[in-house]
Design a protein around this motif. Sequence first.
Motif, PDB file in Angstrom:
ATOM      1  N   ILE A   1     -12.351  23.689  18.405  1.00  0.00           N
ATOM      2  CA  ILE A   1     -10.880  23.367  18.070  1.00  0.00           C
ATOM      3  C   ILE A   1     -10.472  22.107  18.827  1.00  0.00           C
ATOM      4  N   PRO A   2     -10.218  20.965  17.880  1.00  0.00           N
ATOM      5  CA  PRO A   2      -9.959  19.857  18.749  1.00  0.00           C
ATOM      6  C   PRO A   2      -8.426  19.843  19.209  1.00  0.00           C
ATOM      7  N   VAL A   3      -8.389  19.490  20.401  1.00  0.00           N
ATOM      8  CA  VAL A   3      -7.057  19.578  21.244  1.00  0.00           C
ATOM      9  C   VAL A   3      -6.650  18.229  21.821  1.00  0.00           C
ATOM     10  N   GLU A   4      -5.432  17.948  22.181  1.00  0.00           N
ATOM     11  CA  GLU A   4      -4.936  16.947  23.093  1.00  0.00           C
ATOM     12  C   GLU A   4      -4.011  17.596  24.413  1.00  0.00           C
ATOM     13  N   TRP A   5      -4.579  18.131  25.247  1.00  0.00           N
ATOM     14  CA  TRP A   5      -4.282  18.691  26.415  1.00  0.00           C
ATOM     15  C   TRP A   5      -4.537  17.989  27.385  1.00  0.00           C
ATOM     16  N   GLY A   6      -3.643  16.869  27.884  1.00  0.00           N
ATOM     17  CA  GLY A   6      -4.267  16.160  28.885  1.00  0.00           C
ATOM     18  C   GLY A   6      -5.474  15.422  28.820  1.00  0.00           C
ATOM     19  N   PRO A   7      -6.364  15.544  29.686  1.00  0.00           N
ATOM     20  CA  PRO A   7      -8.025  15.234  29.641  1.00  0.00           C
ATOM     21  C   PRO A   7      -8.828  15.963  28.609  1.00  0.00           C
ATOM     22  N   ILE A   8      -8.244  17.054  28.051  1.00  0.00           N
ATOM     23  CA  ILE A   8      -9.242  17.991  27.301  1.00  0.00           C
ATOM     24  C   ILE A   8      -8.863  17.505  25.762  1.00  0.00           C
ATOM     25  N   SER A   9     -10.248  17.174  25.405  1.00  0.00           N
ATOM     26  CA  SER A   9     -10.209  16.921  23.796  1.00  0.00           C
ATOM     27  C   SER A   9     -10.734  17.993  22.848  1.00  0.00           C
ATOM     28  N   ASN A  10     -11.471  19.013  23.403  1.00  0.00           N
ATOM     29  CA  ASN A  10     -12.056  20.032  22.452  1.00  0.00           C
ATOM     30  C   ASN A  10     -12.464  21.224  23.217  1.00  0.00           C
ATOM     31  N   ILE A  11     -12.242  22.261  22.504  1.00  0.00           N
ATOM     32  CA  ILE A  11     -12.658  23.770  22.937  1.00  0.00           C
ATOM     33  C   ILE A  11     -13.487  24.348  22.028  1.00  0.00           C
TER      34      ILE A  11
END
Length: 377
Positions: A289-299
């Motif tokens: 799951i690509p995300v843009e949560w601060g430094p988080i880019s993928n889960i």
Amino acid sequence: MNVKRSLLLIFILASLNATAQKEDYVKFGGALRFNIFDKSWVDDATQPEATLDTWRLNVDARTAGIDLSFEYRFYPTSGNSHFLHHGYLGYGFTDDLYMKLGVSQVPFGITKYASHSWWFQIPYYVGLEDDYDMGIKFDYTGIDKLELNVAYFRQPEFNGGASSDLDANASRYSYDITPSDEAAIRELNQFNLRAAYQLSESVEVGVSGQFGGIYNEVLEESEMSTAFAGHLVANVGNFNFKGEYVYYNYAAKDNSGNTLDKIQMGAYAYNYNVAAEANMVVAGLAYSIPVEWGPISNIQTYVDYSVINKAAAGFEPTQHLVPGMLITAGSIYTYVDYAMGKNNAWLGADTWTNGLAEGSADAEWENRFNINIGYYF
């Protein structure tokens, strides 16, 4: 002015030399990892617990077209063990043929890992996933859509060090046969063949074979060990599937000449027993799951399952089930796993020595909630 011209000339010559040598390099790296965990079979004030999992040093370099890759690991909370992960010289004879000489990954089954989680799959714990040995390997990609790997390994990787009360023969990263009082045996002269074919850009199928000797120093003779695997790796959209079937027979004799139905294997300076003959089924499904949560880019969420069915009469199966997720933030990778096992050496209070051998019909499922946080540089 003459000084300036001289400095400019020196700068130009240095730049030209740097350009000529651009293929030569030395790069240093490493990693630092921590574990936070809670074990179902431990019920005291120590749970949950945080430990330093490992730290490691990496060196990658090239000179005159010859590559070097080296990694050494330290495990302070695993008996203060430390050992070589890999270390080899690499050379490309052509664009399609590459050689590795030294300690490198054994080409067997799904590479680099048959797993998605931090816990690997069951084949790792019997020496058939992410295994490293000492020898020579050739990787050939000159046939369309087909990769061939051929290797000869004289022996397992080298022993490292550990606390004095642990077994130095088991101080290593990947599981190998270790000698015991009843059976002075070790792996010797192993051959590996692996073929992986791309059915499409997203689907790989492959077969592997492993043939080697298990040498008994008392009898001064070897028995033939074999292992075979078939695998499938598929990527469909954000899904990834890894499936594998493995059969192995670690044919070996004890010091009296009796055929063994279980053998001793070791890593991280600890030994346990493993069924000498078995088959394994491995399956793992992941979704990114690509995300843009601060430094988080993928889960990446996943569930990995594997089972080992042992050939000896009365030996109980070992099961391994790990749902979890991998969180990526730059060079920081965090595995959040809920590892469950039955007759699993690493999951349970009474299963260490023989969980992967005869096991117990009364064994219960045990679990460990584990968070592994690693910074890789």
